[in-house]
Design a protein around this motif. Structure first.
Motif, PDB file in Angstrom:
ATOM      1  N   VAL A  32       0.849  -1.187   0.000  1.00  0.00           N
ATOM      2  CA  VAL A  32       0.000   0.000   0.000  1.00  0.00           C
ATOM      3  C   VAL A  32       0.888   1.240   0.000  1.00  0.00           C
ATOM      4  N   LYS A  33       1.737   1.328   0.993  1.00  0.00           N
ATOM      5  CA  LYS A  33       2.691   2.434   1.085  1.00  0.00           C
ATOM      6  C   LYS A  33       4.086   1.867   1.304  1.00  0.00           C
ATOM      7  N   SER A  34       5.010   2.224   0.430  1.00  0.00           N
ATOM      8  CA  SER A  34       6.403   1.813   0.569  1.00  0.00           C
ATOM      9  C   SER A  34       7.240   3.067   0.778  1.00  0.00           C
ATOM     10  N   GLU A  35       8.029   3.079   1.838  1.00  0.00           N
ATOM     11  CA  GLU A  35       8.811   4.263   2.173  1.00  0.00           C
ATOM     12  C   GLU A  35      10.230   3.861   2.542  1.00  0.00           C
ATOM     13  N   VAL A  36      11.202   4.517   1.911  1.00  0.00           N
ATOM     14  CA  VAL A  36      12.608   4.273   2.191  1.00  0.00           C
ATOM     15  C   VAL A  36      13.274   5.605   2.516  1.00  0.00           C
ATOM     16  N   LYS A  37      13.967   5.658   3.654  1.00  0.00           N
ATOM     17  CA  LYS A  37      14.725   6.844   4.047  1.00  0.00           C
ATOM     18  C   LYS A  37      16.138   6.403   4.393  1.00  0.00           C
ATOM     19  N   THR A  38      17.137   7.124   3.889  1.00  0.00           N
ATOM     20  CA  THR A  38      18.511   6.821   4.233  1.00  0.00           C
ATOM     21  C   THR A  38      19.256   8.102   4.608  1.00  0.00           C
ATOM     22  N   ILE A  39      20.271   7.929   5.418  1.00  0.00           N
ATOM     23  CA  ILE A  39      21.249   8.983   5.640  1.00  0.00           C
ATOM     24  C   ILE A  39      22.610   8.328   5.525  1.00  0.00           C
ATOM     25  N   ASN A  40      23.463   8.912   4.701  1.00  0.00           N
ATOM     26  CA  ASN A  40      24.789   8.378   4.458  1.00  0.00           C
ATOM     27  C   ASN A  40      25.819   9.418   4.909  1.00  0.00           C
ATOM     28  N   VAL A  41      26.717   9.025   5.808  1.00  0.00           N
ATOM     29  CA  VAL A  41      27.780   9.913   6.287  1.00  0.00           C
ATOM     30  C   VAL A  41      29.102   9.370   5.768  1.00  0.00           C
ATOM     31  N   ASN A  42      29.846  10.217   5.049  1.00  0.00           N
ATOM     32  CA  ASN A  42      31.015   9.775   4.299  1.00  0.00           C
ATOM     33  C   ASN A  42      32.247  10.625   4.609  1.00  0.00           C
ATOM     34  N   PRO A  43      33.020  10.273   5.659  1.00  0.00           N
ATOM     35  CA  PRO A  43      34.309  10.928   5.844  1.00  0.00           C
ATOM     36  C   PRO A  43      35.337  10.335   4.886  1.00  0.00           C
ATOM     37  N   ALA A  44      36.225  11.182   4.373  1.00  0.00           N
ATOM     38  CA  ALA A  44      37.198  10.709   3.385  1.00  0.00           C
ATOM     39  C   ALA A  44      38.471  11.541   3.444  1.00  0.00           C
ATOM     40  N   PHE A  45      39.554  10.961   2.943  1.00  0.00           N
ATOM     41  CA  PHE A  45      40.835  11.646   2.818  1.00  0.00           C
ATOM     42  C   PHE A  45      41.371  11.450   1.410  1.00  0.00           C
ATOM     43  N   SER A  46      42.049  12.455   0.912  1.00  0.00           N
ATOM     44  CA  SER A  46      42.798  12.294  -0.331  1.00  0.00           C
ATOM     45  C   SER A  46      44.264  12.583  -0.054  1.00  0.00           C
ATOM     46  N   PHE A  47      45.123  11.910  -0.807  1.00  0.00           N
ATOM     47  CA  PHE A  47      46.568  12.093  -0.682  1.00  0.00           C
ATOM     48  C   PHE A  47      47.137  12.357  -2.062  1.00  0.00           C
ATOM     49  N   LYS A  48      47.927  13.408  -2.173  1.00  0.00           N
ATOM     50  CA  LYS A  48      48.494  13.822  -3.450  1.00  0.00           C
ATOM     51  C   LYS A  48      50.017  13.871  -3.322  1.00  0.00           C
ATOM     52  N   PRO A  49      50.696  12.763  -3.605  1.00  0.00           N
ATOM     53  CA  PRO A  49      52.152  12.727  -3.447  1.00  0.00           C
ATOM     54  C   PRO A  49      52.902  13.569  -4.473  1.00  0.00           C
TER      55      PRO A  49
END
Length: 199
Positions: free
Chosen positions: A125-142
């Motif tokens: 009848v009712k389909s509901e999807v909720k998400t929260i995505n938390v994305n910590p990241a690092f970049s390295f530039k040699p």
């Protein structure tokens, strides 16, 4: 399923139809596709967007026949509606080689709701999807020409799908949490191009 997957995770990416994919470096939101692009941020930068998604979802009956002593029901009307999909990203250079990034978005979501008496009421009848995505990241530039990145995604998923039971009660199915890692380099793709195999 796939109908609840959202592409609206970047305002700049959506503006160019994600044409450059993981190679795009327009702003801090590019870290969602490739954390190595954080190395392109020369100073602290933030990007945010709020998307309004309004799908139209209509069922057309092609000749259903009611079961014995069961009313068939209607087609359910338009199951789509207005949904809000936010995202935000921040990139903070630590020094000339290292950059930290944090992204918050919603990779899956939306709601579909049919009339309670529609003919598919025993499936959904009712389909509901909720998400929260938390994305910590690092970049390295040699060097000036080489950069790599790594990030972790923590994702909380709440899913609800009330269905009408045969005795007239509503049943509710709920969701889960997912944690996974992502690597800036597409290692699987590189391995396949070199003819390697991963188990």
């Amino acid at each position: 399923g796939a109908a609840f997957a959202l592409q609206e995770n970047s305002g700049s990416g959506l503006g160019n139809a994600f044409a450059a994919g993981a190679a795009a470096t327009e702003d801090a939101s590019s870290m969602w596709s490739n954390p190595a692009t954080l190395s392109k941020r020369g100073s602290m930068e933030a990007a945010a967007a709020l998307h309004l998604v309004t799908p139209s979802i209509k069922f057309h009956d092609g000749g259903s026949v009611a079961a014995g002593n069961q009313p068939l029901g209607g087609t359910g009307g338009d199951a789509g509606g207005l949904n809000f999909v936010p995202n935000m990203y921040v990139a903070v250079p630590i020094n000339r080689q290292w950059t930290f990034g944090l992204g918050i978005n919603a990779p899956f979501g939306l709601v579909t709701e049919y009339d309670g008496s529609w003919l598919g009421r025993y499936q959904a009848v009712k389909s509901e999807v909720k998400t929260i995505n938390v994305n910590p990241a690092f970049s390295f530039k040699p060097t000036d020409n080489v950069a790599t990145g790594v990030g972790v995604n923590w994702q909380k998923i709440d899913a609800a799908e009330p269905v009408l039971e045969r005795d007239g009660r509503l049943a509710l199915h709920c969701g889960d949490e997912v944690v996974h890692e992502m690597i800036g380099r597409q290692i699987d793709d590189i391995a396949s191009r070199l003819g390697g195999a991963r188990s």
